[in-house]
Design an enzyme around this catalytic site. Structure first.
Site, mmCIF file in Angstrom:
data_model
loop_
_atom_site.group_PDB
_atom_site.id
_atom_site.type_symbol
_atom_site.label_atom_id
_atom_site.label_comp_id
_atom_site.label_asym_id
_atom_site.label_seq_id
_atom_site.Cartn_x
_atom_site.Cartn_y
_atom_site.Cartn_z
ATOM 1 N N ARG A 116 0.852 -1.178 0.000
ATOM 2 C CA ARG A 116 0.000 0.000 0.000
ATOM 3 C C ARG A 116 0.897 1.239 0.000
ATOM 4 O O ARG A 116 2.102 1.142 0.189
ATOM 5 C CB ARG A 116 -0.942 0.022 1.194
ATOM 6 C CG ARG A 116 -0.243 0.053 2.553
ATOM 7 C CD ARG A 116 -1.264 0.093 3.679
ATOM 8 N NE ARG A 116 -0.612 0.203 4.980
ATOM 9 C CZ ARG A 116 -1.271 0.315 6.135
ATOM 10 N NH1 ARG A 116 -2.581 0.347 6.153
ATOM 11 N NH2 ARG A 116 -0.613 0.414 7.271
ATOM 12 N N GLU A 155 -3.085 7.480 7.017
ATOM 13 C CA GLU A 155 -1.741 7.432 7.610
ATOM 14 C C GLU A 155 -0.650 7.883 6.634
ATOM 15 O O GLU A 155 0.277 7.143 6.296
ATOM 16 C CB GLU A 155 -1.433 6.038 8.140
ATOM 17 C CG GLU A 155 -2.315 5.608 9.287
ATOM 18 C CD GLU A 155 -1.967 4.245 9.836
ATOM 19 O OE1 GLU A 155 -2.271 3.991 11.018
ATOM 20 O OE2 GLU A 155 -1.382 3.419 9.093
ATOM 21 N N GLU A 311 -7.955 5.213 15.298
ATOM 22 C CA GLU A 311 -7.558 3.807 15.299
ATOM 23 C C GLU A 311 -6.832 3.469 16.588
ATOM 24 O O GLU A 311 -6.008 4.248 17.081
ATOM 25 C CB GLU A 311 -6.614 3.493 14.130
ATOM 26 C CG GLU A 311 -7.239 3.412 12.772
ATOM 27 C CD GLU A 311 -6.242 2.918 11.733
ATOM 28 O OE1 GLU A 311 -5.291 2.179 12.111
ATOM 29 O OE2 GLU A 311 -6.388 3.268 10.553
ATOM 30 N N GLU A 359 -2.967 -8.199 7.582
ATOM 31 C CA GLU A 359 -3.442 -7.862 8.925
ATOM 32 C C GLU A 359 -4.479 -8.854 9.453
ATOM 33 O O GLU A 359 -5.268 -8.528 10.336
ATOM 34 C CB GLU A 359 -4.014 -6.441 8.921
ATOM 35 C CG GLU A 359 -2.932 -5.397 8.675
ATOM 36 C CD GLU A 359 -3.476 -3.980 8.609
ATOM 37 O OE1 GLU A 359 -2.929 -3.108 9.310
ATOM 38 O OE2 GLU A 359 -4.422 -3.747 7.841
#
Length: 678
Positions: A116, A155, A311, A359
């Protein structure tokens, strides 16, 4: 009695929920998820963060049908949506059509698709595609009743903070032209007469790629500034679209706590609200102290306004070498800690634990084991507790103590070819903050150009790079009656990373009443004794006092008998200087400064218990393994509804939120000036 306050979004009370990735699941699961969200008390979920490939499966192909159905489903269950622009992960078709968007390392390696954030921040192709996607999403959902918050990207800088391709090089040169105007000014700022690095034209300048030896430090510092600005430009391009299409809907992007690559003071100025992703390590016995520091920074970035924890992990993460879960009660305690430090929402990554991908072992509000699991029981229980704290939303914290944090100085401090490469600003700041935490002080963070008038005590653990304007501000603050504590290796260079001549720390010599003659870094594994305080590690300095008095001298080694910690009366105030790293003695040094400045603890509590205040709400958090008794209380515990008179006993990992009489200084929006003279 309890006035109405501004909330982060149109959703009342404290937000509760997490990232929801329905595209990872068959559509028949969605209705079950929505029903379980209601059962858990979820009020908002983040949707679409990594949905680019589903929303835009080809250059001119769009698929919003699934998201239409999801938005309607969530709204029908009373759940608001933080809708992402989905731009953090460009799809495969875009990468193959425009391979130049892939980032290039300093060694010239072009990174590939398959993770990503695989894009060059300066790439026009990436920015155009991202803005096009953001506009398509905004125009489709700007009037949807579920929409409560826009979430840009995800992020920024987590994986790619810089790119060294030719497109980035051209963007860097443009940034430098804007900063310096002409090549001569750049040569002066970069000190290019050293090592024959002088430039004759903009086209000769490249990014600080891998070179045979040390790279020009000012070039590297400007590169750090540019990289933060390049990512911010990506963010601002998307935000401009959202502000145009859906004015009135707040916009955020998730920060990553005290994060070196991005200047969050600059970024926060462009956020409607600050949000953060925080992942304290359950294996770290001091994780809650570092977390408190990060949360105080998040609160401070918008001048004390409430922020959003976007988060956190419900239990274990998936990306540490050893991923320890949160023991029973810890998730509750740490979640309440975020609210105690100004968060108006507690959200998680993620709602439903993934079956596939990198994840899949990351915990979630709904674990792999479903509703029979321990984690689900905690999810439901905490959702009910958080709802009892709804009236806390919008309240603020007042602090008498501030820590100066400057990203320029951070970047400059940790460059190569310094007296020691062991200086880590985050670790130094953490040590100072921890001493304040143990002393019970409420703390704000402030940028180097902040108004310091509201604070009794200002700390600068390190200001290696110090602009003259900042030095003048600190000096005026002390002369006017303030108390300043300054750490070692401060006031050394200017904004161009050029040495301040005339004796360190030249711009602060009058305020501190000292002159540093020479740096004496301490080798790894060694220490020197400081009288009455203990051992210093990492760093020491040969200094002379001019007007300062010695608070504690060195007691061993070549500096024995020389000042280690000094205190100087300057005008109506006092300035302290700590010339060494004192990890075991900062409590005593900063405790003395707190006392001298008249800063009192938020509340007298036993060791291991944290006390914070938001307006009339006193949060008491027991981070210890034993019971703890807190005295001097008068109010009602919002978590239990019980009256509290006199004392309260907290269980291990226990907490209370006591509504008390509201101090005048803590009124939301009320400035707390003139504290130094009170």
């Amino acid at each position: 009695m309890h006035r109405s306050r501004e909330t982060l979004t149109r959703v009342a009370g404290l937000l509760y929920g997490g990232d929801y990735n329905p595209e990872q699941w068959p559509e028949e699961v969605w209705a079950e998820d929505a029903a379980l969200m209601r059962e858990a008390g979820v009020t908002m979920v983040t949707v679409g963060v990594f949905s680019w490939a589903r929303l835009q499966p080809g250059p001119d192909a769009w698929d919003f049908g699934w998201l239409d159905r999801l938005m309607d489903l969530l709204h029908g269950h009373g759940i608001a949506v933080d809708l992402a622009t989905a731009t953090a992960s460009p799809p495969a078709w875009l990468v193959r059509a425009r391979p130049e968007i892939l980032p290039v390392t300093a060694d010239g390696v072009r990174l590939e698709f398959g993770s990503r954030q695989h894009y060059c921040p300066s790439s026009p192709a990436y920015r155009e595609a991202a803005v096009r996607l953001a506009r398509a999403i905004a125009e489709r959902y700007e009037g949807h009743p579920a929409l409560a918050l826009w979430h840009i990207h995800n992020e920024y800088g987590d994986h790619v903070t810089e790119c060294f391709c030719e497109v980035s090089a051209a963007d860097f040169r443009r940034w430098l032209r804007d900063r310096y105007g002409d090549v001569g000014a750049l040569n002066a700022a970069w000190g290019t007469d050293f090592w024959s690095q002088r430039y004759g034209a903009w086209e000769e300048i490249e990014p600080p790629r891998t070179a045979p030896g040390p790279v020009n430090p000012t070039q590297t510092l400007d590169w750090r500034r540019f990289c933060s600005d390049a990512l911010l430009a990506c963010h601002m391009a998307e935000k401009a679209v959202l502000d145009e299409v859906s004015p009135g809907v707040p916009v955020t992007t998730n920060f990553m706590s005290m994060f070196k690559p991005l200047d969050y003071w600059e970024w926060a100025a462009h956020e409607d609200l600050v949000s953060d992703d925080a992942y304290p390590d359950p294996a770290d016995p001091e994780a809650h102290v570092t977390a408190a520091m990060n949360y105080d920074l998040m609160r401070s970035l918008k001048g004390g306004r409430p922020w959003l924890l976007l988060e956190q992990a419900a239990s274990a993460v998936s990306w540490r070498p050893v991923n320890v879960p949160k023991r029973p009660g810890l998730q509750r305690l740490w979640s309440l800690q975020t609210v105690a430090h100004g968060a108006d929402g507690v959200m998680y990554f993620q709602w439903r634990a993934s079956r596939a991908g990198a994840e899949k072992y990351h915990s979630a509000l709904l674990p792999h084991g479903g509703t029979a699991s321990r984690g689900w029981a905690e999810t439901v229980r905490f959702g009910r507790e958080l709802a009892r704290l709804a009236e806390v939303a919008g309240s603020r914290t007042a602090a008498d103590t501030a820590i100066v944090l400057d990203w320029d100085s951070w970047w400059a401090l940790e460059q190569d070819d310094h007296p020691s490469l062991r200086l880590d600003l985050k670790e130094l700041t953490s040590a100072w903050y921890a001493a304040l935490w143990r002393n019970g002080a409420a703390v704000d963070f402030v940028p180097p150009d902040a108004d310091l008038e509201p604070y009794r005590l200002v700390l600068a653990p390190n200001l290696y790079l110090l602009r003259n304007a900042t030095a003048e501000s600190l000096t005026r603050y002390v002369a006017g009656g303030g108390h300043l504590v300054c750490g070692f290796f401060s006031g050394i260079v200017d904004e161009n990373d050029h040495i301040h001549l005339g004796g360190y720390p030249a711009p602060l010599r009058d305020a501190l009443g000292i002159v540093v003659d020479e740096f004496w870094p301490i080798p790894d594994g060694e220490s020197v004794e400081v009288a009455t305080l203990g051992h210093a590690t990492l760093w020491s300095e040969w200094l002379d006092t001019t007007t300062a008095e010695t608070f504690a001298p060195y007691a061993s080694g070549p500096l024995a008998g020389r000042p280690a910690v000094t205190r100087n009366a300057h005008g109506a105030g006092t300035a302290w200087y700590v010339s060494c790293h004192l990890p075991g003695a900062l409590d005593a040094v900063l405790g003395a400064a707190l006392d001298a400045a008249g800063v009192r603890p938020v509340h007298d509590v036993p060791p291991g218990v944290e006390a914070t205040r938001r307006g009339p709400y006193l949060f008491l958090l027991n981070h210890g393994d034993g019971h703890a008794t807190v005295r001097g209380l008068d109010g009602a515990d919002l978590l239990t509804g019980a009256a509290v008179r006199g004392e309260l006993r907290l269980a291990p990992l226990g907490a209370a939120v006591v509504r008390t009489a509201e101090p005048a200084a803590a009124e939301p929006g009320t400035p707390h000036h003139d504290r130094r003279s009170s």
